[in-house]
Design a protein around this motif. Structure first.
Motif, mmCIF file in Angstrom:
data_model
loop_
_atom_site.group_PDB
_atom_site.id
_atom_site.type_symbol
_atom_site.label_atom_id
_atom_site.label_comp_id
_atom_site.label_asym_id
_atom_site.label_seq_id
_atom_site.Cartn_x
_atom_site.Cartn_y
_atom_site.Cartn_z
ATOM 1 N N GLN A 40 -5.639 0.037 -2.377
ATOM 2 C CA GLN A 40 -6.536 -0.129 -2.049
ATOM 3 C C GLN A 40 -7.178 -0.038 -0.647
ATOM 4 O O GLN A 40 -7.728 0.734 -0.351
ATOM 5 C CB GLN A 40 -7.052 -1.398 -3.163
ATOM 6 C CG GLN A 40 -7.413 -1.206 -4.111
ATOM 7 C CD GLN A 40 -8.120 -2.295 -4.378
ATOM 8 O OE1 GLN A 40 -8.022 -3.045 -4.404
ATOM 9 N NE2 GLN A 40 -9.194 -1.848 -5.905
ATOM 10 N N VAL A 41 -6.868 -0.900 -0.133
ATOM 11 C CA VAL A 41 -7.305 -1.225 1.466
ATOM 12 C C VAL A 41 -6.377 0.310 2.263
ATOM 13 O O VAL A 41 -7.360 0.533 2.831
ATOM 14 C CB VAL A 41 -6.361 -2.338 2.130
ATOM 15 C CG1 VAL A 41 -6.871 -2.494 3.435
ATOM 16 C CG2 VAL A 41 -7.911 -3.896 1.897
ATOM 17 N N SER A 42 -5.101 0.863 1.954
ATOM 18 C CA SER A 42 -4.731 1.654 2.674
ATOM 19 C C SER A 42 -5.548 2.786 2.623
ATOM 20 O O SER A 42 -5.687 3.691 3.511
ATOM 21 C CB SER A 42 -3.063 1.638 2.567
ATOM 22 O OG SER A 42 -2.807 1.153 2.683
ATOM 23 N N LYS A 43 -5.913 2.878 1.449
ATOM 24 C CA LYS A 43 -6.679 4.516 1.248
ATOM 25 C C LYS A 43 -8.031 3.961 1.750
ATOM 26 O O LYS A 43 -8.686 5.229 2.656
ATOM 27 C CB LYS A 43 -7.100 3.900 -1.151
ATOM 28 C CG LYS A 43 -7.548 5.453 -0.849
ATOM 29 C CD LYS A 43 -7.426 5.397 -2.589
ATOM 30 C CE LYS A 43 -8.093 6.366 -3.048
ATOM 31 N NZ LYS A 43 -8.326 6.274 -4.562
ATOM 32 N N HIS A 44 -8.622 3.063 1.716
ATOM 33 C CA HIS A 44 -10.152 2.913 2.869
ATOM 34 C C HIS A 44 -9.681 3.078 3.937
ATOM 35 O O HIS A 44 -10.598 3.642 4.836
ATOM 36 C CB HIS A 44 -10.283 1.773 2.532
ATOM 37 C CG HIS A 44 -11.381 1.558 0.706
ATOM 38 N ND1 HIS A 44 -12.062 2.238 0.459
ATOM 39 C CD2 HIS A 44 -11.172 0.570 0.050
ATOM 40 C CE1 HIS A 44 -12.902 2.067 -1.089
ATOM 41 N NE2 HIS A 44 -11.769 0.807 -0.849
ATOM 42 N N LEU A 45 -8.689 2.292 4.277
ATOM 43 C CA LEU A 45 -8.461 2.567 5.644
ATOM 44 C C LEU A 45 -8.035 4.058 6.627
ATOM 45 O O LEU A 45 -8.565 4.331 7.149
ATOM 46 C CB LEU A 45 -7.085 2.165 6.762
ATOM 47 C CG LEU A 45 -7.961 0.504 6.208
ATOM 48 C CD1 LEU A 45 -6.035 -0.843 6.736
ATOM 49 C CD2 LEU A 45 -8.626 -0.059 7.547
#
Length: 110
Positions: A40-45
């Motif tokens: 999830q974090v990678s997608k947002h970043l």
């Protein structure tokens, strides 16, 4: 500018930018602090990166993210144009209120 505001409109991404304000972080560190999964974090970043808000630096098998100052400066400049408009309006309102107060405090002839 639309990409930047669109990216920041999502609460998790805004929180990520706030975290990165204090310095660079890895995906895992961001995930841990926000209670999100690493995917999830990678997608947002990725969205923040495409908007030009963050830079990524691969170090071994980790990715370290940091804020990109130029995009924040661009936002500041854009907002500054509105700030000047608001200040002008407030100055006019202040002058108007002072004129009203002066008018009310004048003694009237009876």
């Amino acid at each position: 500018m639309n990409k930047i505001f669109s990216a920041l409109a999502e609460p998790h991404r805004l929180h990520m930018v706030e975290l990165l304000r204090d310095g660079p972080l890895t995906v895992g560190e961001i995930a841990g602090r926000l209670g999100l999964s690493q995917p999830q974090v990678s997608k947002h970043l990725r969205v923040l990166s495409e908007a030009g808000l963050v830079d990524v630096q691969p170090i071994a098998n980790r990715r370290v993210y940091k804020l990109r100052p130029q995009s924040l400066q661009d936002m500041e400049n854009w907002l500054g144009s509105f700030r000047r408009l608001w200040e002008t309006q407030f100055d006019r309102m202040e002058a108007y209120l002072q004129a009203l107060q002066a008018k009310e405090s004048k003694p009237t002839d009876e």
